[in-house]
Write an enzyme that holds these catalytic residues in place. Structure first.
Site, PDB file in Angstrom:
ATOM      1  N   ALA A  11       0.821  -1.214   0.000  1.00  9.98           N
ATOM      2  CA  ALA A  11       0.000   0.000   0.000  1.00  9.98           C
ATOM      3  C   ALA A  11       0.852   1.259   0.000  1.00  9.98           C
ATOM      4  CB  ALA A  11      -0.933  -0.011   1.213  1.00  9.98           C
ATOM      5  N   ARG A  21       3.714  10.065 -10.010  1.00 11.23           N
ATOM      6  CA  ARG A  21       3.217  10.080 -11.388  1.00 11.23           C
ATOM      7  C   ARG A  21       2.144  11.151 -11.571  1.00 11.23           C
ATOM      8  NH1 ARG A  21       3.487   4.397 -10.738  1.00 11.23           N
ATOM      9  NH2 ARG A  21       1.219   4.167 -10.605  1.00 11.23           N
ATOM     10  N   CYS A  42       2.949 -12.563  -0.072  1.00 15.05           N
ATOM     11  CA  CYS A  42       2.126 -13.725  -0.401  1.00 15.05           C
ATOM     12  C   CYS A  42       2.947 -14.875  -0.981  1.00 15.05           C
ATOM     13  CB  CYS A  42       1.026 -13.333  -1.381  1.00 15.05           C
ATOM     14  SG  CYS A  42      -0.149 -12.142  -0.700  1.00 15.05           S
ATOM     15  N   ASP A 282      -3.245  -3.016   5.120  1.00 15.49           N
ATOM     16  CA  ASP A 282      -3.687  -3.929   6.171  1.00 15.49           C
ATOM     17  C   ASP A 282      -4.093  -3.233   7.468  1.00 15.49           C
ATOM     18  OD1 ASP A 282      -2.966  -5.753   4.295  1.00 15.49           O
ATOM     19  OD2 ASP A 282      -1.428  -6.756   5.486  1.00 15.49           O
ATOM     20  N   ASN A 304      -3.198  -2.213  -3.240  1.00 18.53           N
ATOM     21  CA  ASN A 304      -2.801  -1.460  -4.429  1.00 18.53           C
ATOM     22  C   ASN A 304      -3.925  -0.560  -4.924  1.00 18.53           C
ATOM     23  OD1 ASN A 304      -0.006  -2.157  -5.835  1.00 18.53           O
ATOM     24  ND2 ASN A 304      -0.684  -3.977  -4.732  1.00 18.53           N
ATOM     25  N   TYR A 425     -15.893 -20.244 -25.103  1.00 20.85           N
ATOM     26  CA  TYR A 425     -15.980 -21.704 -25.107  1.00 20.85           C
ATOM     27  C   TYR A 425     -15.126 -22.304 -26.224  1.00 20.85           C
ATOM     28  CZ  TYR A 425     -17.384 -26.335 -26.473  1.00 20.85           C
ATOM     29  OH  TYR A 425     -17.332 -27.652 -26.845  1.00 20.85           O
TER      30      TYR A 425
END
Length: 542
Positions: A11, A21, A42, A282, A304, A425
């Site tokens: 974060a 940016r 993770c 978190d 994020n 499919y």
């Protein structure tokens, strides 16, 4: 503008990079108490198991490279101690030199993350007790596994990280036991799904002990066993994975509001009750899209999105983070399990008229090499047919199915929307009727009472009332009447029209076809076993 970010993992780094940016003239600084930033938390269990070979792969960006790439100033080994909201300063200390510093800000972003819960247990500080929260934790644990004679491990906690660690320990030929105080693991799944997943772990060699609380860790200097409220278990190492708690103390100490779960309270802009202070990741609360209640989403994916929202908000652009559905996924040995939205039990608590079904399906054309068995539990409101949640588990495209349901819920979809979705499919990718479309069909059949479906638990509680009828292609169940679907043309020998009948096949489809035919010929009290023998292996053992 001076913008200070406390915390440098997902974060914090996302917020800082996006700020630069948005406006290269912003003076953006990250302070973090660790020596690493932007690491792959993770991925830590997979480094422990050797799936990720190089420890360098865990570090997404070094502080030096991040500064060059983004223009953000990064100060590591520096712990924030106190926020002065009036002066707009943050007091911090260098964790190596103990030197105190003060940082000023115009806007402050708290991204302090979460810390692993360290239970107050006898023996918790013994050598051999580990946590897996940082790259250093994972590197240390892997070195021990590779260099010491580790034969037995106990993982305390059956959440996603705990199960991923258990899987990777097993892959290293370490006899592994998972102990959890809750009845069902992993969390976030209904009991019927958890039962299947726990059985899968046990079948593959991981001992699972639920409803069992660790009371102490035993050893002289090094752990030798753990003691629960039911037994003692030998262990060369113990991995504590009982959960995490939001690291929100610094916000609380300066008077910023917290939620009941101790996350920092924020609005849809991730803004606290101080307009110049934001919280992300978190340590922060979010909203549940379905219930509009405060929720916690300690996930890199959420972090994020929250960071991007804050950066745009500070830059003066309209931005809101709508919230989460609790979408998550875990790999458990050779299968995967995912969930989104509300569980069946949660939906009942929120007052929905809940209906659900579990359907076993092929994830792609059954004749195509590599097709796998997939289970979809679909949960909806009976009256409105609004989709409330799903749990998908098995082999194959679990992620595709759960992401599609999450998208449908996000846009307030109903079951007929899943029926009508124009999904890709071809035999290597899906079935002609998509797995989700098929599951929606079955659930709507259940809602419209076109078929009576009984869960295994319901059957067990009333099994003396039923006549079990085996409608597999060939006789499979001992002591059950076998009926060949293709030969039903009227009354069936051995069955009366008013008998209470349970039809059982491998996946439920053949039982449904039999149900339809028997209803036509006058049988009145028939049910199909939900999930068939694929879901309920115990049925074949009765």
């Amino acid at each position: 503008m001076d913008i200070l970010v406390i915390g440098g993992v997902a974060a914090g780094t996302k917020t800082a990079a996006k700020l630069k940016r948005e406006n290269r003239d912003y003076n953006v600084t990250i302070i973090t108490k660790g020596k690493d930033i932007s690491y792959a938390g993770c991925g830590l269990p997979y480094y422990v198991g050797g799936v990720i070979e190089n420890k360098e792969s865990l570090i997404v960006n070094t502080p030096k490279n991040f500064e060059k790439l983004t223009g953000v100033k990064v100060i590591t080994d520096t712990e924030a101690l106190k926020i002065n909201r009036e002066l707009k300063t943050v007091k911090a200390i260098n964790t190596i030199t103990n030197e105190e510093n003060e940082f000023s800000y115009n806007k402050l972003v708290i991204a302090t993350g979460a810390d692993p819960i360290k239970p107050n247990l006898e023996g918790i500080n013994l050598q051999g007790v580990h946590y897996v929260r940082t790259p250093e934790d994972a590197i240390n644990l892997r070195e021990i596994i590779e260099n010491e004679d580790i034969k037995r491990a106990v993982v305390v906690g059956g959440g996603f990280i705990g199960l991923e660690i258990a899987e990777n320990l097993l892959e290293n030929n370490i006899k592994t036991t998972v102990v959890d105080a809750c009845e069902n693991i992993p969390p976030g799944f209904d009991k019927d799904v958890s039962r299947y997943l726990q059985d899968k772990l046990i079948d593959e060699g991981i001992m699972v002990l639920t409803n069992e609380k660790v009371v102490s860790i035993i050893g002289d200097e090094k752990v030798s066993k753990i003691k629960t409220d039911k037994r003692a278990i030998k262990a060369d190492i113990v991995i504590m994975s009982v959960g995490i708690r939001p690291n929100s103390r610094i916000a609380y100490d300066c008077g910023i509001s917290l939620e009941n779960n101790k996350t920092i309270s924020v609005n849809y802009k991730m803004q606290t009750d101080d307009e110049d202070i934001f919280a992300v990741g978190d340590c922060a609360s979010v909203k549940n899209i379905l219930t509009n209640n405060s929720a916690w989403s300690p996930m890199g994916s959420s972090a994020n999105k929250e960071g991007r929202c804050v950066a745009r908000t500070i830059a003066g652009k309209e931005s809101k983070f709508k919230g989460v559905l609790g979408t998550s996924i875990v790999k458990i040995l050779d299968i995967s399990a995912a969930r989104t939205g509300l569980t069946e039990e949660e939906a009942k608590v929120y007052g929905y008229n809940v209906e659900s079904v579990i359907v076993p399906l092929d994830d792609k054309a059954h004749y195509y090499p590599g097709s796998g068995l997939l289970f979809i539990k679909l949960i909806a409101d009976r009256k409105s047919e609004k989709i409330l949640g799903a749990q998908v588990f098995g082999k194959g495209s679990v992620d595709k199915q759960i992401d599609t349901v999450a998208t449908a819920i996000h846009f307030e979809g109903k079951l007929n929307d899943l029926q009508d979705l124009d999904l890709a499919y071809a035999p290597p990718f899906s079935t002609a009727i998509s797995p989700l479309g098929h599951a929606a069909n079955v659930l709507l059949n259940k809602i419209y009472e076109d078929v009576e479906i009984v869960r295994f638990e319901e059957f067990i509680n009333n099994q003396d009332e039923y006549k079990i009828v085996d409608v597999n292609k060939v006789a499979t169940l001992e002591d059950a009447l076998f009926v060949d679907l293709s030969k039903i043309n009227g009354k069936i020998e051995g069955l009366e029209y008013d008998d209470k009948i349970l039809l059982v096949c491998q996946r439920g489809k053949r039982a449904y076809l039999t149900y339809n035919r028997m209803k036509h010929y006058g049988y009145t009290d028939i049910s199909v076993l939900e999930g068939g023998l694929s879901l309920n292996k115990e049925m074949g053992e009765l």
